[in-house]
Design an enzyme around this catalytic site. Structure first.
Site, PDB file in Angstrom:
ATOM      1  N   GLY A 697      47.751  31.042  29.920  1.00  0.00           N
ATOM      2  CA  GLY A 697      46.406  30.644  30.320  1.00  0.00           C
ATOM      3  C   GLY A 697      45.382  31.651  29.848  1.00  0.00           C
ATOM      4  CG  PHE A 701      35.858  38.290  32.857  1.00  0.00           C
ATOM      5  CD1 PHE A 701      34.813  38.375  31.949  1.00  0.00           C
ATOM      6  CD2 PHE A 701      35.587  37.922  34.157  1.00  0.00           C
ATOM      7  CE1 PHE A 701      33.510  38.110  32.347  1.00  0.00           C
ATOM      8  CE2 PHE A 701      34.285  37.659  34.555  1.00  0.00           C
ATOM      9  CZ  PHE A 701      33.244  37.753  33.652  1.00  0.00           C
ATOM     10  CB  VAL A 704      47.485  34.670  32.439  1.00  0.00           C
ATOM     11  CG1 VAL A 704      48.690  34.949  33.317  1.00  0.00           C
ATOM     12  CG2 VAL A 704      46.202  34.976  33.185  1.00  0.00           C
ATOM     13  CG  ASP A 819      36.080  31.336  39.849  1.00  0.00           C
ATOM     14  OD1 ASP A 819      35.532  30.207  39.929  1.00  0.00           O
ATOM     15  OD2 ASP A 819      36.527  31.794  38.785  1.00  0.00           O
TER      16      ASP A 819
END
Ligand SMILES: *[C@@H]1O[C@H](CO)[C@@H](O)[C@H](O)[C@H]1NC(C)=O
Ligand SMILES: *[C@@H]1O[C@H](CO)[C@@H](O)[C@H](O)[C@H]1NC(C)=O
Ligand SMILES: *[C@@H]1O[C@H](CO)[C@@H](O)[C@H](O)[C@H]1NC(C)=O
Length: 980
Positions: A697, A701, A704, A819
């Site tokens: 992913g 920022f 992953v 978020d």
């Protein structure tokens, strides 16, 4: 005396004849003779002359194909299999009243089956296999009450299958496939209590499979494929515990598969249900079918993912499985890692699709040699056969695979030489042959692998010197690992070409000589391991220019001379000089200041150093002092409260990055060892060089990656911060801050972190988390996975509420996530939800809560659709903002619609969509259709939507607070929050 003997004999003979006449019920011996000749007259062609000897020159019991009973000289069997006979079957066959077997297989007989066969009350076998019989099955057949085997396939029989079976109680086998039978399956078949095999496939039969089949307790094989059968998956199935084969492909059957497949049919070997309309999930209960050999469920309406335990395949099945894959002409990728495969790769590997570009059999039990036919698979770009039991040579033919970029064969028992043809693989970037039994020298042809980034030949039996060519591979920017071989000779000057290499391991060989000064150009070197060789001389000044060097192991060589002064000025994390002949002063600064970072024992002529080393004091002649410039990065004065010490991993992050000071506690020396930070090199290895294949992913920022930590095998998620982006570092700090004191079962757990520089010398920061095997909620809501059912959704809704309740109310400060959205909610193996990604999180002090709205921030936080409207107007973050995101998320899970769904353009929001539906009582219409199939309580569904709507109200003050949400959710279901 003599004549009276004869008389007795004649009388006895007469008596036998008389008795026999009684037995045959008055039929004359010549009847069978006659009937056989009548049968012969109907045969128009007898190409092999079998019936030529059917004439009165021989007793009929000796005619070919005819068998008589021993005592009574009556025909009991007529077997004319495969005699090429053309013609029809005479009705006189019905006169052979002692017949038990009629076997006329594989001839060209036509016409109808004579009804007179029904007179044969002793008939046990009627086998007319592979002829051209037409017409219907005579109903008279019901007279053959001893019939146990009926085989009429293939022929051209038509009409309905007569409902005659109630009187044929002995039947064990019925084969009527490949005819033209119409109508329904006769229900009287259900009366056949001894029936073991029933084959009716390839007929235009219609109707459904009779439920009364549940009486067929002895049934082993049922084949009804390619008919026009309709109806649901046969429920009778449950009663048939002997069933080995169930084949019903190419029908119009529908409905779900039974949930507990194979529990009541433990011997099921073949299950073929392809080309029907079966739907629902392919139940994991297939795994209960331990004897299953063939399972074909293709061309149906199934959904969901299938998991197959290849560990239950025996080696023969394994071969068949691979052989069958070669029929898949469009196969592009074969990924069977960690599938418990046991067996030998068959040669048919070479017949796989030319489109195959990826084969991974990593971590299985595949043995035997790698077939050289693999050289035919020109499309391959990645071959991963690591961690198996392969033996024998690496086939020379591998050099034909010009497109290969990654070749992974580690942890096997390959022997012999490394085929020089590997040099033909000019696109190769990664070559792993470590942990094998390879011999001979390293082929100099590797010079042609101009794109090689990673070369690992460690733990083999390679000998000879390291070819200069290897050191000319300037592409080698990542790893060169030749450790644990029998390599000898000196390190050539050419090593200086490895300008971008980060990791060099030549340990445990027999290399000798002095280190070349050209080392000074290997400026990216981070790890240098030369231990357990025969190097001598001094540690060259050249090493002083390697500014990224962190780990240096020179142990167990013959190095001499004083320890060079530059070492104390480098940012080394570890320096091992043990078991050499170094002499003179040990420094006290830099890496030398910490006993856990150096090893110098086994050098008899050293003195000085920090007191913990217990070395003799230096005399003035020993003493040489270099200039000292300490890097601020190495020594960080910190203190940690004792509560944090318990949280080893989280606190470790704090230790390095999130410098905090607790005034009440004295400076505390914590053993850095227990929190050993993970190095860039190890993360690099864990993610196969941060390869695209491991990328799971990307976020605003960070990226992953999935990784496997080499030593433990632990699977982790590694979030690499993009420090080039403005905000990247801030995000990293925010996450460290937020995770500092918090721990909850519904939050992702941070295992460790890395703050270092990469092989190119750039700053590198990463966080390492528990890997969540079921990925993000987003992927479940809106893509490939099987659909979440209502129970799973409620659990996730509750898990997230529990996480928020903890963050907002129970972790000391108020932590606002900022978020919350499906892609930040991760699911573990048990589908427990964990809130992750604290990159935007904000900690509000307790006083801050009341005046949260004053806590203004000009930066917009969150993600469009989930961020509350007030954030868009420059309002500061608050717990209410998280509630908005939560409400939106809840509505998304209930309706299956994303907040940015097209439906919501033009002013309509997910909130107003739900509110309108609540107002006019049409909630059920807006729900994800998948949820309504279930046997659920509509009231609960409505209550959930209500909570979602009240959380996503526009005005922050009107929204519910998280404690009320949790309370209300508990009243919907019983589970409570676990705050451990
Ligand atoms: C019938 O004949 C064939 C070939 O002659 C033979 O293979 C088969 O075993 C016979 N069948 C029986 C039941 O005797
Ligand atoms: C099958 O039977 C139908 C009538 O029932 C007939 O029209 C058709 O020609 C038959 N097909 C064959 C291959 O014999
Ligand atoms: C099964 O056989 C019994 C008698 O043996 C009969 O009464 C019954 O109708 C038969 N059932 C079917 C489905 O033919």
């Amino acid at each position: 005396m003599c004549s009276s003997f004869f008389l007795k004999a004649i009388l006895l003979y007469l008596a036998i004849l008389l008795q026999m006449n009684v037995v045959v019920s008055g039929l004359n011996l010549s009847t069978d003779d006659d009937a056989l000749l009548k049968i012969k007259t109907r045969i128009t062609d007898d190409p092999r002359g079998v019936l030529r000897s059917w004439n009165n020159s021989l007793p009929f019991c000796m005619w070919p194909g005819v068998t008589c009973g021993r005592r009574h000289q009556r025909v009991t069997s007529l077997n004319l299999t495969d005699k090429g006979l053309v013609g029809s079957l005479s009705p006189f066959i019905g006169n052979l009243s002692f017949l038990r077997y009629i076997i006329l297989n594989d001839n060209q007989l036509h016409g109808s089956i004579p009804p007179e066969i029904g007179r044969l009350s002793r008939l046990e076998i009627l086998s007319l296999r592979n002829n051209f019989f037409t017409g219907e099955i005579p109903t008279n057949l019901s007279g053959c009450s001893k019939l146990r085997f009926l085989h009429l396939s293939p022929n051209r029989l038509s009409g309905r299958i007569p409902n005659i079976f109630s009187s044929l109680q002995m039947i064990r086998t019925i084969v009527l496939v490949k005819n033209n039978f119409t109508g329904e399956i006769p229900p009287s078949i259900s009366n056949l209590t001894y029936l073991e095999r029933l084959f009716l496939g390839d007929n235009p039969l219609g109707g459904s499979i009779p439920d009364s089949f549940n009486q067929l307790k002895k049934l082993r094989q049922l084949e009804l494929g390619a008919n026009g059968l309709v109806g649901e998956f046969p429920l009778f199935f449950y009663n048939l515990s002997m069933l080995e084969l169930l084949s019903v492909p190419q029908n119009q059957l529908y409905g779900n598969l039974p949930k507990n497949l194979c529990l009541s049919q433990p011997h099921l070997k073949i299950l073929e249900i392809s080309d029907n309309h079966f739907s629902g999930f392919l139940t994991p209960s297939i795994l209960n079918c331990s004897e299953l050999e063939i399972f074909d469920a293709s061309i149906n309406d199934f959904k969901g993912r299938i998991k197959i335990d290849f560990g239950k395949l025996n080696p023969v099945d394994f071969k068949n499985f691979f052989d069958s894959l070669s029929n898949c002409s469009n196969l592009e990728q074969l990924e069977l890692s960690r599938s418990r495969l046991i067996g030998v790769l068959p040669n048919s590997l070479g017949n796989f699709s030319s489109k195959l570009n990826y084969i991974s059999l990593d971590d299985n039990y595949v043995s035997g040699s790698l077939p050289s036919s693999i050289g035919n698979l020109f499309g391959l770009t990645l071959i991963n056969l690591g961690q198996n039991n392969f033996t024998g040579l690496i086939p020379e033919s591998i050099g034909k695979l010009r497109n290969v970029e990654g070749l992974y064969l580690p942890l096997n028992a390959f022997s012999g030489i490394i085929p020089p043809s590997i040099g033909n693989l000019s696109f190769l970037t990664q070559l792993y042959l470590d942990w094998n039994k390879l011999e001979g020298t390293i082929p100099s042809t590797l010079i042609n692998c101009k794109n090689l980034l990673y070369l690992d030949l460690s733990v083999n039996k390679l000998r000879g010197s390291v070819p200069k060519e290897i050191f000319q591979l300037s592409s080698l920017s990542i790893v060169l690992d030749l450790s644990q071989n029998n390599l000898s000779g000196v390190l050539p000057h050419e090593i200086g070409n490895l300008k971008s290499l980060g990791y060099l391991d030549l340990s445990e060989n027999s290399l000798s000589g002095e280190l070349p000064s050209s080392f000074s150009t290997c400026v990216n070197l981070q790890t240098l391991n030369l231990s357990r060789n025969f190097f001598h001389g001094s540690m060259p000044e050249a090493l002083s220019s390697l500014r990224g060097l962190e780990y240096v192991n020179m142990s167990r060589n013959n190095f001499s001379e004083p320890i060079p002064t530059y070492l104390q000025e480098m940012d080394l994390k570890y320096l091992d000089l043990s078991y050499n002949n170094f002499e003179g002063e040990v420094f006290v600064k830099g890496v030398f200041a910490n006993t856990s970072m150096i090893s110098i024992h086994g050098n008899r002529k050293l003195c000085g150093g920090i007191p913990e080393l217990h070395l003799p004091k230096c005399t003035t002649s020993d003493s040489k002092r270099g200039s000292r410039k300490l890097s601020a990065r190495v020594v960080i004065a910190i203190s940690l409260s004792s509560t944090i010490v318990g949280l080893a991993l989280v606190s470790f992050i704090l230790f390095y990055f999130c410098i905090t000071r607790n005034k009440d506690e004295p400076l505390d020396t914590i053993s850095t060892k227990s929190f050993e930070k993970i190095s860039y090199g190890r993360l690099f290895k864990a993610t196969k060089g941060f390869s695209a294949e491991n990328l799971i992913g990307t976020g605003s920022f960070a990226s992953v990656y999935k990784g496997v930590l080499d030593e433990s095998g632990l699977i982790v998620a590694i979030k690499v911060l993009n420090l080039n982006l403005q905000g990247g570092f801030k995000s990293f700090m925010a996450e460290c801050d937020a995770l500092r004191n918090i721990r909850h079962r519904n939050l992702v757990k941070v295992i460790t972190s890395c703050s270092s520089i990469d092989f190119q010398g750039n700053d590198f920061k990463a966080l390492v988390y528990d890997f969540m095997s079921n990925g993000s909620l987003e992927s479940w809501l809106h893509s490939i996975h099987q659909m979440l059912d209502l129970a799973q959704r409620i659990n996730i809704i509750k898990d997230v509420a529990c996480a928020l309740e903890y963050l907002h109310c129970h972790c000391g400060n108020v932590v606002v996530h900022c978020d919350l959205k499906p892609s930040n909610i991760l699911l573990d193996t048990d589908m427990v939800a964990h809130v992750g990604d604290f990159g935007l999180a904000k900690i509000l002090s307790l006083e801050g809560v009341s005046k949260a709205n004053n806590n203004s921030s000009s930066v917009f936080r969150g993600t469009i659709g989930y961020a509350p409207p007030e954030y868009g107007f420059g309002s500061g973050v608050s717990a209410n903002g998280d509630i908005y995101s939560y409400g939106t998320l809840l509505l998304e899970m209930m309706t299956g619609k994303e907040p940015v769904d097209l439906v919501f353009e033009g002013g309509l929001t997910l909130h107003s969509y739900a509110r309108n539906a609540l107002a006019d009582g049409s909630v059920l219409q807006i729900l994800d259709p998948g949820l309504l199939n279930e046997n659920t309580d509509e009231q609960s569904l409505i209550s959930l939507v209500k909570i979602g709507a009240q959380c996503s109200l526009e005005s922050p003050h009107d929204r519910m607070d998280i404690e009320t949400v949790v309370h209300d959710l508990i009243s919907i279901t019983v589970k409570t929050c676990n705050q451990s």
